[in-house]
Design a protein around this motif. Sequence first.
Motif, PDB file in Angstrom:
ATOM      1  N   VAL A   1       0.852  -1.191   0.000  1.00  0.00           N
ATOM      2  CA  VAL A   1       0.000   0.000   0.000  1.00  0.00           C
ATOM      3  C   VAL A   1       0.887   1.239   0.000  1.00  0.00           C
ATOM      4  O   VAL A   1       1.793   1.359   0.826  1.00  0.00           O
ATOM      5  N   ALA A   2       0.619   2.159  -0.925  1.00  0.00           N
ATOM      6  CA  ALA A   2       1.350   3.418  -0.988  1.00  0.00           C
ATOM      7  C   ALA A   2       0.429   4.563  -0.605  1.00  0.00           C
ATOM      8  O   ALA A   2      -0.761   4.551  -0.930  1.00  0.00           O
ATOM      9  N   GLY A   3       0.973   5.559   0.104  1.00  0.00           N
ATOM     10  CA  GLY A   3       0.185   6.717   0.486  1.00  0.00           C
ATOM     11  C   GLY A   3       1.073   7.828   0.997  1.00  0.00           C
ATOM     12  O   GLY A   3       2.269   7.636   1.224  1.00  0.00           O
ATOM     13  N   VAL A   4       0.476   8.995   1.177  1.00  0.00           N
ATOM     14  CA  VAL A   4       1.243  10.172   1.581  1.00  0.00           C
ATOM     15  C   VAL A   4       1.564  10.198   3.066  1.00  0.00           C
ATOM     16  O   VAL A   4       2.380  10.987   3.516  1.00  0.00           O
ATOM     17  N   TRP A   5       0.914   9.351   3.851  1.00  0.00           N
ATOM     18  CA  TRP A   5       1.015   9.456   5.291  1.00  0.00           C
ATOM     19  C   TRP A   5       2.395   9.125   5.816  1.00  0.00           C
ATOM     20  O   TRP A   5       3.111   8.258   5.298  1.00  0.00           O
TER      21      TRP A   5
ATOM     22  N   GLN B   1       0.677   7.615   9.668  1.00  0.00           N
ATOM     23  CA  GLN B   1       1.091   6.308   9.157  1.00  0.00           C
ATOM     24  C   GLN B   1       0.944   5.226  10.223  1.00  0.00           C
ATOM     25  O   GLN B   1       0.478   4.114   9.939  1.00  0.00           O
ATOM     26  N   LYS B   2       1.320   5.568  11.458  1.00  0.00           N
ATOM     27  CA  LYS B   2       1.193   4.587  12.549  1.00  0.00           C
ATOM     28  C   LYS B   2      -0.266   4.212  12.770  1.00  0.00           C
ATOM     29  O   LYS B   2      -0.591   3.041  13.012  1.00  0.00           O
ATOM     30  N   ASN B   3      -1.157   5.186  12.689  1.00  0.00           N
ATOM     31  CA  ASN B   3      -2.573   4.898  12.889  1.00  0.00           C
ATOM     32  C   ASN B   3      -3.148   4.071  11.747  1.00  0.00           C
ATOM     33  O   ASN B   3      -3.963   3.170  11.973  1.00  0.00           O
TER      34      ASN B   3
ATOM     35  N   VAL C   1       4.226   1.958   1.964  1.00  0.00           N
ATOM     36  CA  VAL C   1       5.287   2.781   1.406  1.00  0.00           C
ATOM     37  C   VAL C   1       4.827   4.231   1.410  1.00  0.00           C
ATOM     38  O   VAL C   1       3.807   4.564   0.796  1.00  0.00           O
ATOM     39  N   SER C   2       5.538   5.108   2.124  1.00  0.00           N
ATOM     40  CA  SER C   2       5.187   6.521   2.168  1.00  0.00           C
ATOM     41  C   SER C   2       5.772   7.226   0.946  1.00  0.00           C
ATOM     42  O   SER C   2       6.969   7.163   0.700  1.00  0.00           O
ATOM     43  N   THR C   3       4.906   7.887   0.177  1.00  0.00           N
ATOM     44  CA  THR C   3       5.329   8.521  -1.076  1.00  0.00           C
ATOM     45  C   THR C   3       5.777   9.957  -0.904  1.00  0.00           C
ATOM     46  O   THR C   3       6.347  10.539  -1.831  1.00  0.00           O
ATOM     47  N   GLY C   4       5.484  10.588   0.243  1.00  0.00           N
ATOM     48  CA  GLY C   4       5.622  12.034   0.306  1.00  0.00           C
ATOM     49  C   GLY C   4       4.486  12.668  -0.495  1.00  0.00           C
ATOM     50  O   GLY C   4       3.524  12.001  -0.891  1.00  0.00           O
ATOM     51  N   ASP C   5       4.587  13.965  -0.739  1.00  0.00           N
ATOM     52  CA  ASP C   5       3.500  14.688  -1.395  1.00  0.00           C
ATOM     53  C   ASP C   5       3.306  14.320  -2.857  1.00  0.00           C
ATOM     54  O   ASP C   5       2.208  14.427  -3.388  1.00  0.00           O
ATOM     55  N   ASN C   6       4.357  13.898  -3.532  1.00  0.00           N
ATOM     56  CA  ASN C   6       4.288  13.697  -4.982  1.00  0.00           C
ATOM     57  C   ASN C   6       3.786  12.302  -5.325  1.00  0.00           C
ATOM     58  O   ASN C   6       4.500  11.480  -5.900  1.00  0.00           O
TER      59      ASN C   6
END
Length: 446
Positions: free
Chosen positions: A46-50, A55-57, A76-81
């Motif tokens: 799963v990818a997302g901006v969190w 992200q922990k939640n 996987v945290s993507t950052g804003d982009n």
Amino acid sequence: MIRRRFTTACCSALTLTLALGATACGGDPVSAAGGGKSLAGQTVTVAGVWSGTEQKNFQKVLDAFTEKTGAQTRFVSTGDNVSTVVGSKIEGGNAPDVVMVPQVGVLQQFARQKWLAPLSTAAQKSVESHYAPVWKSYGSVDGTLYGLYFKASNKSTVWYAPDALDQAGVQPAKSFQEMLTTGRAVADSGVSAFAVAGEDGWTLTDWFENVYLSQAGPQKYDELAQHRIKWTDPSVVDALKTLGTLFSEDKLLAGGRNGALATDFPGSVEKVFGPKPEAGMVYEGDFVAGVAEGEFNRKVGEQAKFFPFPAVGGGAAPVVSGGDAAVVLKDGKNQQGAMALLEFLATPEAAAVWAAQGGFLSPNKALDPAAYRNDTLRATAKSLIEAGDSVRFDMSDQAPAAFGGTKGAGEWKILQDFLRDPSNPTATAEALETAAAKAYGAANQG
């Protein structure tokens, strides 16, 4: 995108490739979409901006999915982009299975690039049963439902320090004009009325959107969001005039207009709820509560309260929202697990996991309000749910990023210029139209 932008403001070090694994915890498996099999031994990426607390939640939600299905997850945290990162992963043959998309415009872009798989029948039934139709609309492209809105925000909340209003002898306002009058009384009592985060242009788009939705109405709002009417429309000029009545009174703004332009979002919350208050009120979404509580130890519901963004003129009180939609990528390696995750995210059971942690609202009507950790969250959630189809998604998040989501450019920059000098709403509307026409034209060509 407000949640996304808030993360950017408060977390200066985003990790772009952070991956967390969840360990399978056993439990009764649920049927995967179309498969009818346990997902034990499978992994869903799963990818997302969190990042950080969010992200922990969300990981707690993924852990609940693991416990129910046996599937492991990797976030996987993507950052804003989001668009850029996901696009590069697809090109590199390493596409995630699920993406949590924070913008309607990005969801539409992904669908039109044919990156997305339609929601399963089970997920679609959940959306139709438990969500207001507007959420299905925002998750659909050309009549096909691709996105399941798991997390939402209520961006029509004005937060205040009760002591400041008590000292001024005023109550929370029920109209925009009354809010100005209340603000003047607060300013006369010793602190400024509003802390405005003008350094972050996105907060100014939210101010405009609430005024515009209430004053111009939902139909005009939709037309402007899709650029079917120009930003030079009289309704836009009227909304800017209304907003200008607030921005033009320096005494209403902590630090005046120049001070507002030097204040970012966390700073605006600090000016109201920090150790040395400079203002009585701050407008922004429900996530203000998390900052007031987490950063400044203010007890939400007692030391930090909110009232709904008030009606403007003869319009209805606005409810503007943002949200994160779960989508399934066609190029992901685990379609079965991905669809099963979306079916789980559509349940009140999944929403309740994050609701108990705070910093979360669900558009799912089936979620028991008791799942939220306090009365304030329950009240903001109730406002969102009861708004039903009158909820409107953040307008700038529906626009091409070049217009509605770029620092120092487009709508952000033009509204900052308007805050600096609100004397010519017509010229501001013309500048907005010039920027919008260029951005929407380029997006349509693409």
